[in-house]
Design an enzyme around this catalytic site. Sequence first.
Site, PDB file in Angstrom:
ATOM      1  N   ASP A 140       0.938  -1.082  -0.038  1.00  0.00           N
ATOM      2  CA  ASP A 140       0.009   0.143   0.094  1.00  0.00           C
ATOM      3  C   ASP A 140       0.906   1.264   0.127  1.00  0.00           C
ATOM      4  OD1 ASP A 140      -2.316  -1.670   0.220  1.00  0.00           O
ATOM      5  OD2 ASP A 140      -2.583  -1.651   2.283  1.00  0.00           O
ATOM      6  N   ASP A 151      -4.050  -2.899   5.527  1.00  0.00           N
ATOM      7  CA  ASP A 151      -4.441  -2.763   6.664  1.00  0.00           C
ATOM      8  C   ASP A 151      -5.899  -2.712   6.889  1.00  0.00           C
ATOM      9  OD1 ASP A 151      -4.947  -0.577   5.174  1.00  0.00           O
ATOM     10  OD2 ASP A 151      -3.817   0.586   6.182  1.00  0.00           O
ATOM     11  N   ASP A 176      -8.737  -5.660   2.444  1.00  0.00           N
ATOM     12  CA  ASP A 176      -7.466  -6.238   2.016  1.00  0.00           C
ATOM     13  C   ASP A 176      -7.238  -7.661   2.505  1.00  0.00           C
ATOM     14  OD1 ASP A 176      -6.236  -3.889   1.100  1.00  0.00           O
ATOM     15  OD2 ASP A 176      -5.691  -3.267   2.858  1.00  0.00           O
TER      16      ASP A 176
END
Length: 721
Positions: free
Chosen positions: A140, A440, A444
Amino acid sequence: MENYLKNFDVPAKHPSEAALKKWRNAVSLVKNHRRRFRHVADLDKRSIHQNRFSKIKEDLRVTFIAVRAMMRFIDAGGQHRNTQEHHQPSAVNVSEISRDPDKLAAVVRNYDMKTLRAVNGAVGIAKALNVGSSTCICTDKTGTLTTNHMVLDKIWVSGETKDVRDSEGHALSSKLSETVSTVLLQGIFECTGSEVVKDKDGKTSILGTPTESAILQYGLDAGGDFDAIRNEIKMLKMEPFNSAKKKMSVLVALPDGQTRAFCKGASEIVLGLCDKIIDDSGETVPLSKEKTEVITDVIEEFAKDALRTLCLAYMDVEGGSDNGNNIPESGYTLIAVFGIKDPLRPGVKEAVEICLAAGITVRMVTGDNINTAKAIAKECGILTDGGLAIEGPEFRTKTTDELNEIAPKLQVMARSSPTDKYDLVKHLRGMSEVVAVTGDGTNDAPALHESDIGFAMGIAGTEVAKEQADVIVMDDDFATIVKVAKWGRAVYINIQKFVQFQLTVNIVALMINFVSACITGSAPLTAVQLLWVNLIMDTLGALALATEPPNDGLMQRPPVKRTDSFITKTMWRNIIGQSIYQMAVLFVFNFTGKPILKLHGENATAILNTFIFNTFVFCQVFNEVNSRDMDKLNVFRGMFSSWIFMAVMVATVVFQVIIVEFLGTFASTVPLDWQLWLLSVVIGLVSMPIAVVLKCIPVEQTAVKEQHDGYERLPDGPERV
């Protein structure tokens, strides 16, 4: 009653494995298969890793069984030459060292995992070993590569771009007309999921996401009163932000009874919903094609400055209550474009460079604007010349063949959805990549579940993400992930070094005793002596070699592929070379040692066997030093700073002296004179120049693949030694 219950034992009704399987069967009718098992452990993955661990245990068990069988064989052979039967001490029979093959795994795992937890707060289980073998990391942007401490840096409103803060970070006053200021503050304070609260001391703080907090802070700095606007405007309906629509909307009732809708979200999404704009005088004017191009240029300019862009728009709804409080999907009036700054974390650029040098490809997967993502990726070194940046909608249209073609060059995926991230990970794994993924959020979880190594953020990560992950990064920092990869490689290399050392000891000990017993009817090494060698080989060897800390050279090696053998050609070269030398020397002394050493008298055989035992032990002591590095010539680098290794070496030599000189009855040894001691040490020391010669013999090496920046690493040069 106690008599009835004395032998009454009820097994568990549902063991965990059976319970999980039963749960999966019970919910097999759920339509959405991606969400079906997100709270249930992955039995397939668990089975794969359990089988892997069981295979290692079985290999170790077979090794120990062979050693024990050899010891019994030696006992049987020794009965013919001794007038008194040799009984194995009871302490040997109950020794866990000779019975429990899990000892090695426990030593390695406990030490390295405890140390790993102390490195920048990364916690996890033996999955860290797999991290060192990862070939790519899909990471990310927000919170991992960046600090996630966002501030509004620029704003486009009333037809001009304004800096929100000066070079020192102080808020600048922006002169806006009353009409523009009113509708702007209404949109900021109403179209948000965050709250502004005050503590007992009257200090104001914002509760919410970093992006929302940055915009709310701008509203407060601009003189807005959050509580006053919230109290005078009634909320009718809210559609919270979601990753599919990439926007949020609210419907409110103004004090004069007018119904108004606000919309905030991704710049290109919200701009596409607008057909009007507020000009510099505060009047609403049609949004022409030319003005649309101007605003698009502003958005791209913000994005190229690595700013996250969002648009805010409003619409006065006629007959809002009559329409059932439906929030409109078009016809909005653009108010402002926000440019939010999220600086890189310190050390991220260096961490990315380390990954590239280690043959690990770093890919950024984010929901931001593609220009913002490209600017951040270039800043941290992920996006380079020849690299590919793509948007999620375009990625979804690619066929399998097209994905196979672009995947090696793909470095940035912007405007991606959780499904895009999952599909990317799945496709990369299908290309035999070992994929690590960071995440997070709850969305995901599918990608974390699909990956080989899932990293969940310890601070910003949700519980669902942590459940699906293999490793939890406690400080949410990408640099920590690289440190975990370094430790994973260190664990893997340490185990390889130990196995190389252990196999050399086993081969030499087995061959010298077996061949000698078959030819002469007696073996030079007794069971107690082999037990001491077994102690050196297992517990002390594991402590010495498996506790080596990682070094920077580990991140200059290529990652281990799925198909690579655990015992490499380099290891076989070292094992065979050292074994041949040790067996040659020991066989010579075993069969012709008396005339060579000029031994006479009734103690000649005992002295010769003691000398062979002593020489064998010192060969292993110096070979343990050789095993510190399987490739490089300089095995002394960092040795004296490793107190565990030095302590093991000193303890081994001290106990060897005690066994030979003072424990003759127990260990079947006799004291040696200083010449024989010196000769034993010299013979063991010769194994070190032999190791240098062996390491100069070329074996097939897998070079670090050429990186996507077009540069190749320079030759190692002096690092080779």
